[in-house]
Design a protein around this motif. Structure first.
Motif, short mmCIF file in Angstrom:
data_model
loop_
_atom_site.label_atom_id
_atom_site.label_comp_id
_atom_site.label_asym_id
_atom_site.label_seq_id
_atom_site.Cartn_x
_atom_site.Cartn_y
_atom_site.Cartn_z
N GLN A 212 0.84 -1.20 0.00
CA GLN A 212 0.00 0.00 0.00
C GLN A 212 0.88 1.26 0.00
N GLU A 213 1.96 1.22 0.76
CA GLU A 213 2.88 2.36 0.76
C GLU A 213 3.48 2.56 -0.63
N LEU A 214 3.89 1.46 -1.27
CA LEU A 214 4.46 1.55 -2.62
C LEU A 214 3.43 2.08 -3.62
N ARG A 215 2.17 1.64 -3.49
CA ARG A 215 1.12 2.11 -4.38
C ARG A 215 0.94 3.63 -4.22
N ASN A 216 0.97 4.10 -2.97
CA ASN A 216 0.83 5.53 -2.72
C ASN A 216 2.00 6.31 -3.33
N VAL A 217 3.20 5.79 -3.18
CA VAL A 217 4.39 6.45 -3.76
C VAL A 217 4.25 6.49 -5.28
N LEU A 218 3.80 5.40 -5.88
CA LEU A 218 3.62 5.35 -7.33
C LEU A 218 2.59 6.38 -7.79
N ARG A 219 1.48 6.46 -7.09
CA ARG A 219 0.44 7.44 -7.46
C ARG A 219 0.99 8.87 -7.39
N ARG A 220 1.71 9.17 -6.32
CA ARG A 220 2.29 10.51 -6.20
C ARG A 220 3.29 10.78 -7.32
N SER A 221 4.10 9.78 -7.65
CA SER A 221 5.08 9.95 -8.73
C SER A 221 4.39 10.17 -10.06
N GLN A 222 3.33 9.40 -10.32
CA GLN A 222 2.59 9.56 -11.58
C GLN A 222 1.93 10.94 -11.64
N GLN A 223 1.40 11.37 -10.52
CA GLN A 223 0.75 12.68 -10.48
C GLN A 223 1.79 13.78 -10.75
N LYS A 224 2.95 13.69 -10.13
CA LYS A 224 4.01 14.68 -10.35
C LYS A 224 4.48 14.66 -11.81
N ALA A 225 4.58 13.44 -12.38
CA ALA A 225 5.00 13.32 -13.77
C ALA A 225 3.99 13.98 -14.69
N GLU A 226 2.70 13.79 -14.42
CA GLU A 226 1.66 14.41 -15.23
C GLU A 226 1.70 15.93 -15.10
N GLU A 227 1.94 16.40 -13.87
CA GLU A 227 2.04 17.84 -13.66
C GLU A 227 3.24 18.42 -14.42
N ARG A 228 4.36 17.72 -14.38
CA ARG A 228 5.56 18.19 -15.11
C ARG A 228 5.33 18.18 -16.62
N LYS A 229 4.64 17.14 -17.08
CA LYS A 229 4.35 17.04 -18.51
C LYS A 229 3.46 18.22 -18.93
N ALA A 230 2.46 18.50 -18.12
CA ALA A 230 1.55 19.62 -18.43
C ALA A 230 2.33 20.93 -18.42
N ALA A 231 3.22 21.10 -17.46
CA ALA A 231 4.02 22.33 -17.38
C ALA A 231 4.94 22.45 -18.60
N MET A 232 5.53 21.31 -19.03
CA MET A 232 6.41 21.32 -20.20
C MET A 232 5.61 21.67 -21.46
N GLU A 233 4.41 21.10 -21.58
CA GLU A 233 3.58 21.40 -22.74
C GLU A 233 3.18 22.88 -22.75
N LYS A 234 2.91 23.40 -21.56
CA LYS A 234 2.57 24.82 -21.45
C LYS A 234 3.74 25.70 -21.84
N LEU A 235 4.95 25.33 -21.39
CA LEU A 235 6.15 26.07 -21.76
C LEU A 235 6.40 25.98 -23.27
N ALA A 236 6.22 24.77 -23.81
CA ALA A 236 6.43 24.58 -25.25
C ALA A 236 5.44 25.42 -26.04
N ALA A 237 4.21 25.49 -25.57
CA ALA A 237 3.20 26.30 -26.25
C ALA A 237 3.56 27.77 -26.13
N GLY A 238 4.11 28.16 -25.01
CA GLY A 238 4.51 29.55 -24.81
C GLY A 238 5.70 29.96 -25.66
N LEU A 239 6.56 29.02 -26.02
CA LEU A 239 7.74 29.28 -26.83
C LEU A 239 7.39 29.39 -28.32
N ARG A 240 6.26 28.92 -28.71
CA ARG A 240 5.90 28.95 -30.13
C ARG A 240 5.44 30.27 -30.56
#
Length: 132
Positions: free
Chosen positions: A104-132
């Protein structure tokens, strides 16, 4: 969880079988003790017998006594084995609880990591859109 439950079930079945065997052996032991007493009573009542008959009866009594001793040994062994299995089952259940907590602890860590990865991806896409 069902995987661990199916792993415990054969042990529990084996434990029940051993308990049943132990009860059966105890009943056999009572029967043998009764047979032994009856045989001894018959020998006491008999006033006249030839030596061959006496030897046969003595052998029967000795055989019954040996069966009785063997059944008692087997019962003690079965009880010991049952106690050992119960102890092992308690240990396995304790380990299972620890493993489930860890998963259960590992599942929680995985969820948090996936959430952070999605947030970073969204931020990168936003930056990429801003650079265009």
């Amino acid at each position: 969880m069902s995987h661990f439950h199916s792993e415990l079930t054969p042990r529990e079945r084996e434990l029940l079988k051993i308990r049943r065997d132990s009860d059966t052996k105890a009943a056999e032991l009572v029967k043998m003790e009764k047979m032994l007493q009856q045989t001894k009573d018959m020998l006491d009542r008999k006033t006249e017998s030839c030596s061959d008959s006496m030897d046969l009866q003595e052998n029967m009594v000795e055989d019954l006594e040996e069966k009785l001793r063997s059944s008692r040994r087997h019962r003690r062994s079965s009880l010991h084995h049952t106690q050992l299995l119960e102890s092992q089952m308690k240990t396995v259940k304790g380990e299972l609880v620890g493993t489930l907590d860890h998963l259960q602890e590992l599942r929680n860590v995985l969820r948090r990591s996936q959430q952070k990865a999605e947030e970073r991806k969204a931020a990168m896409e936003k930056l990429a859109a801003g650079l265009r």
